[in-house]
Design a protein around this motif. Sequence first.
Motif, mmCIF file in Angstrom:
data_model
loop_
_atom_site.group_PDB
_atom_site.id
_atom_site.type_symbol
_atom_site.label_atom_id
_atom_site.label_comp_id
_atom_site.label_asym_id
_atom_site.label_seq_id
_atom_site.Cartn_x
_atom_site.Cartn_y
_atom_site.Cartn_z
ATOM 1 N N PHE A 1 34.377 50.411 40.962
ATOM 2 C CA PHE A 1 35.073 49.232 41.465
ATOM 3 C C PHE A 1 34.284 47.985 41.094
ATOM 4 C CE2 PHE A 1 36.202 46.121 44.735
ATOM 5 C CZ PHE A 1 37.577 46.133 44.605
ATOM 6 N N ILE A 2 34.943 46.985 40.519
ATOM 7 C CA ILE A 2 34.304 45.748 40.081
ATOM 8 C C ILE A 2 34.672 44.623 41.041
ATOM 9 C CG2 ILE A 2 34.154 44.052 38.217
ATOM 10 C CD1 ILE A 2 33.080 46.755 37.390
ATOM 11 N N LYS A 3 33.652 43.910 41.543
ATOM 12 C CA LYS A 3 33.882 42.747 42.395
ATOM 13 C C LYS A 3 32.810 41.709 42.087
ATOM 14 C CE LYS A 3 34.428 41.216 47.109
ATOM 15 N NZ LYS A 3 34.333 41.554 48.528
ATOM 16 N N CYS A 4 33.230 40.518 41.718
ATOM 17 C CA CYS A 4 32.319 39.441 41.334
ATOM 18 C C CYS A 4 31.688 38.821 42.577
ATOM 19 C CB CYS A 4 33.098 38.389 40.542
ATOM 20 S SG CYS A 4 32.063 37.091 39.896
ATOM 21 N N ALA A 5 30.395 38.513 42.507
ATOM 22 C CA ALA A 5 29.687 37.909 43.631
ATOM 23 C C ALA A 5 29.754 36.388 43.612
ATOM 24 C CB ALA A 5 28.232 38.358 43.626
ATOM 25 N N GLU A 6 30.067 35.803 42.462
ATOM 26 C CA GLU A 6 30.105 34.344 42.352
ATOM 27 C C GLU A 6 31.539 33.830 42.313
ATOM 28 O OE1 GLU A 6 29.460 33.170 37.915
ATOM 29 O OE2 GLU A 6 28.119 34.833 38.387
ATOM 30 N N LYS A 7 31.706 32.546 42.605
ATOM 31 C CA LYS A 7 33.033 31.921 42.534
ATOM 32 C C LYS A 7 33.242 31.368 41.131
ATOM 33 C CE LYS A 7 34.749 31.002 46.928
ATOM 34 N NZ LYS A 7 36.138 31.008 47.175
ATOM 35 N N HIS B 1 45.170 36.368 37.151
ATOM 36 C CA HIS B 1 43.998 36.620 36.322
ATOM 37 C C HIS B 1 43.371 37.939 36.748
ATOM 38 C CE1 HIS B 1 44.303 32.489 34.971
ATOM 39 N NE2 HIS B 1 44.365 32.116 36.234
ATOM 40 N N HIS B 2 42.669 38.580 35.823
ATOM 41 C CA HIS B 2 41.934 39.806 36.127
ATOM 42 C C HIS B 2 40.453 39.483 36.127
ATOM 43 C CE1 HIS B 2 45.775 41.430 34.708
ATOM 44 N NE2 HIS B 2 45.524 42.385 35.580
ATOM 45 N N GLU B 3 39.741 40.027 37.087
ATOM 46 C CA GLU B 3 38.316 39.766 37.244
ATOM 47 C C GLU B 3 37.535 40.752 36.373
ATOM 48 O OE1 GLU B 3 35.752 38.701 41.118
ATOM 49 O OE2 GLU B 3 36.843 40.586 41.203
ATOM 50 N N LEU B 4 37.074 40.285 35.201
ATOM 51 C CA LEU B 4 36.367 41.150 34.260
ATOM 52 C C LEU B 4 34.863 40.886 34.302
ATOM 53 C CD1 LEU B 4 38.631 40.908 31.088
ATOM 54 C CD2 LEU B 4 38.587 42.701 32.798
ATOM 55 N N PRO B 5 34.052 41.953 34.294
ATOM 56 C CA PRO B 5 32.602 41.759 34.218
ATOM 57 C C PRO B 5 32.173 41.444 32.785
ATOM 58 C CG PRO B 5 33.099 44.076 34.278
ATOM 59 C CD PRO B 5 34.409 43.352 34.452
#
Length: 95
Positions: free
Chosen positions: A5-11, A56-60
């Motif tokens: 599971f990918i979740k970004c820590a920054e805005k 939008h998709h949250e991509l690492p």
Amino acid sequence: MKAFFIKCAEKVPCPCCNHQDFKVIGSRERKLKDERGMARTFIIRRLRCQQCNKIHHELPDLMIPYKRYAADVIEETIFQTAHLTVAADESTIYR
């Protein structure tokens, strides 16, 4: 098969309107091939901008939009500093 599971820590601001308020509207699976040709599954979040209503998709950093190989594999293929260790066809590497 295990999914990550990918979740970004920054805005991160919206690339369309530069607004920073997103609403999570779901998630989807995204497969990514590594240098050995093994496919890994990631679950990425789908976000809707509250100002312009675009999705939008949250991509690492390890993913490139619309590409199925990892970013480091694509980098290695482009710069070819040494012998290629990428598990891909010659026609795929050429493209």
